[in-house]
Design a protein around this motif. Sequence first.
Motif, short mmCIF file in Angstrom:
data_model
loop_
_atom_site.label_atom_id
_atom_site.label_comp_id
_atom_site.label_asym_id
_atom_site.label_seq_id
_atom_site.Cartn_x
_atom_site.Cartn_y
_atom_site.Cartn_z
N LYS A 249 24.97 43.67 19.13
CA LYS A 249 24.73 42.70 20.22
C LYS A 249 23.54 43.08 21.09
O LYS A 249 22.81 42.22 21.57
CB LYS A 249 25.99 42.54 21.08
N ILE B 278 34.91 39.64 27.36
CA ILE B 278 34.18 39.94 26.14
C ILE B 278 33.82 41.41 26.02
O ILE B 278 32.98 41.79 25.22
CB ILE B 278 32.92 39.04 25.99
N ASN B 279 34.48 42.24 26.82
CA ASN B 279 34.36 43.68 26.61
C ASN B 279 35.76 44.27 26.57
O ASN B 279 36.49 44.25 27.58
CB ASN B 279 33.51 44.34 27.70
N GLY B 280 36.15 44.75 25.40
CA GLY B 280 37.51 45.25 25.20
C GLY B 280 37.79 46.49 26.04
O GLY B 280 38.88 46.63 26.61
N THR B 281 36.80 47.37 26.13
CA THR B 281 36.99 48.61 26.88
C THR B 281 37.26 48.30 28.35
O THR B 281 38.18 48.86 28.97
CB THR B 281 35.74 49.50 26.75
N TYR C 34 36.92 52.12 20.93
CA TYR C 34 36.59 50.83 21.54
C TYR C 34 35.24 50.86 22.25
O TYR C 34 34.53 49.87 22.28
CB TYR C 34 37.65 50.42 22.59
N ALA C 35 34.95 52.02 22.85
CA ALA C 35 33.80 52.09 23.76
C ALA C 35 32.48 52.18 22.99
O ALA C 35 32.46 52.57 21.82
CB ALA C 35 33.95 53.28 24.69
N GLU C 36 31.40 51.82 23.67
CA GLU C 36 30.06 51.98 23.11
C GLU C 36 29.72 53.47 23.03
O GLU C 36 30.33 54.29 23.73
CB GLU C 36 29.03 51.29 24.02
N ASP D 198 29.81 49.65 28.72
CA ASP D 198 31.09 48.94 28.86
C ASP D 198 31.45 48.77 30.33
O ASP D 198 31.93 47.72 30.74
CB ASP D 198 32.21 49.75 28.18
N ASP E 129 27.16 45.61 28.20
CA ASP E 129 27.64 45.14 26.89
C ASP E 129 28.09 43.68 26.98
O ASP E 129 27.74 42.86 26.11
CB ASP E 129 28.80 46.05 26.43
N LYS F 159 26.52 40.17 25.08
CA LYS F 159 27.33 39.18 24.35
C LYS F 159 27.19 37.79 24.99
O LYS F 159 27.09 36.78 24.28
CB LYS F 159 28.79 39.64 24.32
N GLY G 142 39.18 42.59 20.51
CA GLY G 142 37.75 42.52 20.84
C GLY G 142 36.95 43.73 20.45
O GLY G 142 35.74 43.77 20.61
N ALA G 143 37.60 44.78 19.96
CA ALA G 143 36.89 46.00 19.58
C ALA G 143 37.78 46.76 18.62
O ALA G 143 38.94 46.41 18.40
CB ALA G 143 36.58 46.83 20.82
N1 HSE Z 1 32.46 48.49 23.33
C1 HSE Z 1 32.70 47.15 22.91
C2 HSE Z 1 33.94 46.65 23.66
C3 HSE Z 1 32.93 47.11 21.44
O1 HSE Z 1 34.66 47.46 24.23
O2 HSE Z 1 34.15 45.46 23.71
C4 HSE Z 1 33.00 45.73 20.87
O3 HSE Z 1 31.79 45.04 21.03
#
Ligand code: HSE
Length: 440
Positions: free
Chosen positions: A107, A160-163, A190-192, A198, A203, A207, A302-303
């Motif tokens: 992304k 739109i950020n799972g973390t 999950y995290a970048e 995040d 992030d 998106k 989402g992740a």
């Molecule tokens: N780090 C991103 C999140 C991974 O937590 O959403 C998925 O794009």
Amino acid sequence: MNGNEMKVGLLGLGCVGCGVIRALSRNQEEIERRAGRRLNIVAACARDLNKERDCDLDGIQLTQDPQQVVDHPEVDVVIELMGGIDPARELILRAIDQGRPVITANKHLIALHGSEIFAHAEQKGVNIAFEAAVAGSIPIIKNIRESLSGNRIEWIAGIINGTGNYILTAMEEEGRPFAEILAEAQRLGYAEADPTFDVDGTDAAHKLTILASIAFGIPLSYDHVHVEGISDITSENIADARSLGYRIKHLGIAKRAGEGIELRVHPTLIPRSRLVANVAGVMNAVVVKSDAAGAHLYYGAGAGGDPTASAVIADLVDVVRTLTTDAENRVPHLAYQPHALSDIPILPIGQVTTACYLRLQAIDRPGVLAAVTDILGGLGISIEAIRQREPDIQGADGSVPVILLTHEVPEDRMDQALSRIEELDDIVAPVQRIRIELLK
Ligand code: HSE
């Protein structure tokens, strides 16, 4: 069934790369029945080849050099799961030069360099697919780009950020410290790579940039997104929101407003009664409001390795199916024909209008609230609710928290009000402002 095998080169063997290898092997027959061809990963690269991995690499040619994968003589399609700008950008452009379609979950790269990549791909008649770049497993790109093409889309609002959602949920439900929850999200994959993205909203802004472009037919406009993260959200804010019938979610919002478009990522109070307010943990959800279809809610993981791999493989199957189609008649990368993108202005945050939650720390003295409400009233800002918290949470300086909810107000007017309120002697800390969205 066509017996041709499709040979795939994989850039990146992290948790998503391994998820792709596992799903391609586990569901090989199902996928082949859909794609009409067997999909086989023949080459892959990773920085560290000795690392323990939860996937079977037998039969895959491994290298530390990503260029060898892109240039591999047998590779038909490239999957890019390295993340970041360099060298991913160069590698994707190189794959396009060789006429190889690319599937990417990147992304960051698409939000910042998508225009260049798509222009190059269109010139070469090559397909680039990026469903996995937004909202993990949820097929949100395909839905907006294809299933809603009969609509004028009014707004999109998404977790739109799972973390970030994982952190906010755990703060609310378990009251655990921020840093501990973030470390857990990192352990779970999950995290970048840089979790700052995040937490600070970057992030989600990447998106949102992609979603806004395909929803409104505008160029990718990352630089115009207003971005705020979640690190200033406290357990007190979460408790205030709860007591007022709201929940705090970190939302990406893209909305038509007047002659322009709002693009913003920030913590938001939303009514607890909305479905999206109940999206917990790493789950993502995107509400899309359009004129004919009304409101749609897309929800899912989402992740994480397996969910994101699901989106990557769906793209792989799509790309394989379109390999032999005429490039001009494929679904455009950004939903609208490239020559038909329109430069609708992105509104500066000062021109955005929202209702607000304000948290003031005020000395508990007669006249303080009157001074605050005078400032708000003088600027035409109407108050919906006001609440002074109990004296038992009085600070050492004799201050107490005061919570205000306002009706809708343009942001620049609220900025003026806040700076005047903060100048009052009895207001002892910066005012916290969290925007409210009713999502109707
Ligand atoms: N780090 C991103 C999140 C991974 O937590 O959403 C998925 O794009």
